[in-house]
Design a protein around this motif. Structure first.
Motif, short mmCIF file in Angstrom:
data_model
loop_
_atom_site.label_atom_id
_atom_site.label_comp_id
_atom_site.label_asym_id
_atom_site.label_seq_id
_atom_site.Cartn_x
_atom_site.Cartn_y
_atom_site.Cartn_z
N ARG A 188 0.81 -1.22 0.00
CA ARG A 188 0.00 0.00 0.00
C ARG A 188 0.85 1.27 0.00
NH1 ARG A 188 -4.91 -0.40 4.14
NH2 ARG A 188 -5.56 1.33 2.82
N LEU A 189 2.15 1.12 0.03
CA LEU A 189 3.03 2.28 -0.09
C LEU A 189 2.94 2.85 -1.50
CD1 LEU A 189 6.10 0.82 1.79
CD2 LEU A 189 4.63 2.68 2.62
N ASP A 190 3.18 4.17 -1.64
CA ASP A 190 3.02 4.78 -2.96
C ASP A 190 4.22 4.50 -3.86
OD1 ASP A 190 5.00 6.81 -2.57
OD2 ASP A 190 3.53 8.22 -1.77
N ALA A 191 4.08 4.90 -5.12
CA ALA A 191 5.09 4.57 -6.13
C ALA A 191 6.41 5.29 -5.88
CB ALA A 191 4.55 4.93 -7.52
N LEU A 192 6.39 6.48 -5.28
CA LEU A 192 7.64 7.16 -4.98
C LEU A 192 8.44 6.39 -3.94
CD1 LEU A 192 9.65 9.47 -5.17
CD2 LEU A 192 8.24 10.76 -3.54
N THR A 193 7.77 5.94 -2.88
CA THR A 193 8.46 5.17 -1.85
C THR A 193 9.07 3.90 -2.45
OG1 THR A 193 6.94 6.02 -0.18
CG2 THR A 193 8.21 4.07 0.40
N HIS A 194 8.29 3.18 -3.25
CA HIS A 194 8.81 1.96 -3.87
C HIS A 194 9.92 2.28 -4.87
CE1 HIS A 194 6.44 -1.25 -2.18
NE2 HIS A 194 5.31 -0.56 -2.35
N GLY A 195 9.76 3.35 -5.63
CA GLY A 195 10.79 3.71 -6.59
C GLY A 195 12.11 4.04 -5.93
N LEU A 196 12.05 4.79 -4.82
CA LEU A 196 13.27 5.11 -4.08
C LEU A 196 13.89 3.85 -3.49
CD1 LEU A 196 12.11 8.38 -2.30
CD2 LEU A 196 13.99 8.20 -3.94
N ALA A 197 13.06 2.96 -2.96
CA ALA A 197 13.58 1.71 -2.40
C ALA A 197 14.25 0.87 -3.49
CB ALA A 197 12.46 0.93 -1.72
N ASP A 198 13.65 0.82 -4.66
CA ASP A 198 14.25 0.07 -5.77
C ASP A 198 15.57 0.72 -6.20
OD1 ASP A 198 12.17 -1.72 -5.77
OD2 ASP A 198 11.10 -0.75 -7.43
N HIS A 199 15.61 2.04 -6.20
CA HIS A 199 16.87 2.74 -6.51
C HIS A 199 17.96 2.32 -5.53
CE1 HIS A 199 19.54 6.09 -7.63
NE2 HIS A 199 19.82 6.13 -6.34
#
Length: 464
Positions: A330-341
């Motif tokens: 349920r976390l947003d795409a920015l949080t997931h994108g930063l984590a993937d980075h």
């Protein structure tokens, strides 16, 4: 688009916190009357601005009656524990339980006398520079609701600028006090690392970026709050601030910085606002000369990696922090994108942490040549709602964020104080801000300069 504000001739009027506290002491008004005015004002403007995360106006937490701001209403950001209140960190990824105890920061706020009436909205875990969400309504700028109020302390800034409360709690891990202050025409001081009570979120970081404070409409409110907070919890490693009550007579060496560490281009109106402020400082007797920070693209890359590390910690450690209700999906795409980075950058962790820890030393060396640095807060005026939405693709969103938040993160990494102050309005009516920064421990100089600027060039008023 018309401005949205609640200023009227009620108990709050257009007074700042210092004046309201004085009225309470003289029994010209009461904390209850001020609270009632807050309730009426919030009901008037918050349906449009959406700055409140939790309304406890009818059941506040009262501050110390001996504090210098006793009886003055305020709000706390939705990442700071207030006993018995559910604190949500701007996310829908977990169901918040009532906090067991006040955060140390909350106790410090209450020690100044402020009465806490609720929580203010922020983007998910404070990772964005606009208070926007994947599914919920954004927090809007009261100067023009089509535009962003900044972040991460966006709800606090919107409600102070709109007149709902005179001051509100904010905290800053990359610009989150100064960005919304600039976007909403307010004063926003990020104190030196360790000046105020430790922030629980910052204390968990490998490098503590977070400083707490307030956003306000007057320099004296910020100065009064900082002096009271510093008295409540003195850090012996830092010089005391004391109560700053006006400009000083010292002639300062001020470095004018117009090249951003991110390489972002400063828009014409922002550049003009900063150069006009430099001219005013020159007329006040200060020596203003061009300067550079010497911080280049490697710092930007390192900060982005660290930003990703923080998001990765949320994704992987959220259940430990928040319990079984936490759902990383349920976390947003920015949080997931930063984590993937960060997952891709993980092998670089020892190197980028080492370089970031060395920033404080190189930053301190700047102040062998200058007393203060003057720069923009942001590279351009506040964007329209949607420009920094977490639904924007990750690569494009991070580019936009780095091009917007071009000047503020350096002080967080260095642990040094900085203040955003209003610098007029753009052609579209939105506020412009300038940024003053100095060496660790020297908040007094920043406040004295801010007083001088406020005196010679009073801030624009949202009510006309």
């Amino acid at each position: 688009m018309s401005r949205v504000h609640a200023f009227s001739d009620d108990a709050l009027g257009d007074a700042d916190a210092v004046e309201l506290a004085d009225r309470v002491r003289r029994r010209e008004t009461s904390a209850a009357e001020l609270r009632n005015a807050v309730a009426e004002r919030a009901a008037l403007v918050d349906p449009q601005l959406r700055g409140l995360a939790l309304d406890r106006i009818a059941d506040p937490v009262s501050g110390e009656r001996a504090g210098p701001l006793a009886g003055v209403p305020t709000l706390v950001k939705d990442n700071t524990d207030v006993r018995g209140w559910p604190v949500g960190n701007g996310t829908t990824a977990y169901v918040p339980a009532p906090a067991r105890e006040h955060a140390e920061v909350t106790r410090q706020l209450l020690a100044t006398g402020l009465d806490v009436l609720g929580l203010t909205r922020m983007p998910e875990y404070g990772l964005n520079a606009s208070t926007e969400y994947a599914v919920a309504e954004p927090t809007r700028n009261p100067w023009d609701p089509r535009f962003s109020a900044g972040a991460s302390s966006g709800g606090s800034a919107a409600l102070v600028a709109a007149g709902v409360v005179p001051v509100a709690h904010a905290n800053d891990g990359g610009g989150s006090i100064r960005i919304p202050a600039a976007a909403c025409g307010l004063v926003g001081l990020k104190p030196t690392r360790g000046r105020l009570a430790p922030n629980a979120n910052g204390a968990r970081m490998p490098i503590d970026l977070v400083a707490d404070g307030i956003v306000s409409r007057s320099v004296r409110d910020t100065a009064t709050f900082l002096a009271a907070a510093d008295r409540y919890r003195r850090n012996p490693a830092l010089p005391p601030v004391g109560l700053v009550e006006g400009p000083a007579r010292r002639r300062l060496r001020i470095g004018l910085v117009l090249d951003s560490p991110t390489g972002a281009q400063i828009d014409a109106e922002t550049r003009t606002a900063v150069t006009e402020m430099a001219e005013l400082l020159g007329k006040q007797g200060h020596l203003v000369e061009p300067a550079t920070t010497g911080i280049g693209s490697r710092f930007v890359d390192d900060f982005l990696d660290y930003w990703g590390l923080l998001a990765f910690s949320v994704v992987t450690g959220g259940r430990w922090l928040h319990g079984r209700t936490f759902d990383p999906e349920r976390l947003d795409a920015l949080t997931h994108g930063l984590a993937d980075h960060y997952r891709k950058a993980m092998a670089r962790t020892p190197v980028f942490l080492h370089r970031l820890r060395r920033v404080a030393q190189s930053y301190t060396e700047l102040f062998t040549r200058h007393d203060v640095l003057l720069s923009p807060v942001l590279a351009h005026t506040p964007p329209e709602i949607g420009w920094l939405s977490p639904t924007v693709g990750f690569d494009e969103l991070t580019r936009r964020l780095l091009d917007y938040v071009a000047f503020t993160p350096l002080c967080n990494v260095a642990g040094a104080p900085a203040i955003a102050v209003p610098a007029g309005t753009a052609a579209n009516g939105l506020p412009l801000g300038v940024h003053l920064s100095t060496a660790a421990g020297d908040e007094r100089t920043l406040l004295e300069l801010a007083f001088a600027l406020e005196s010679d060039r009073p801030w624009p008023r949202i009510q006309g």
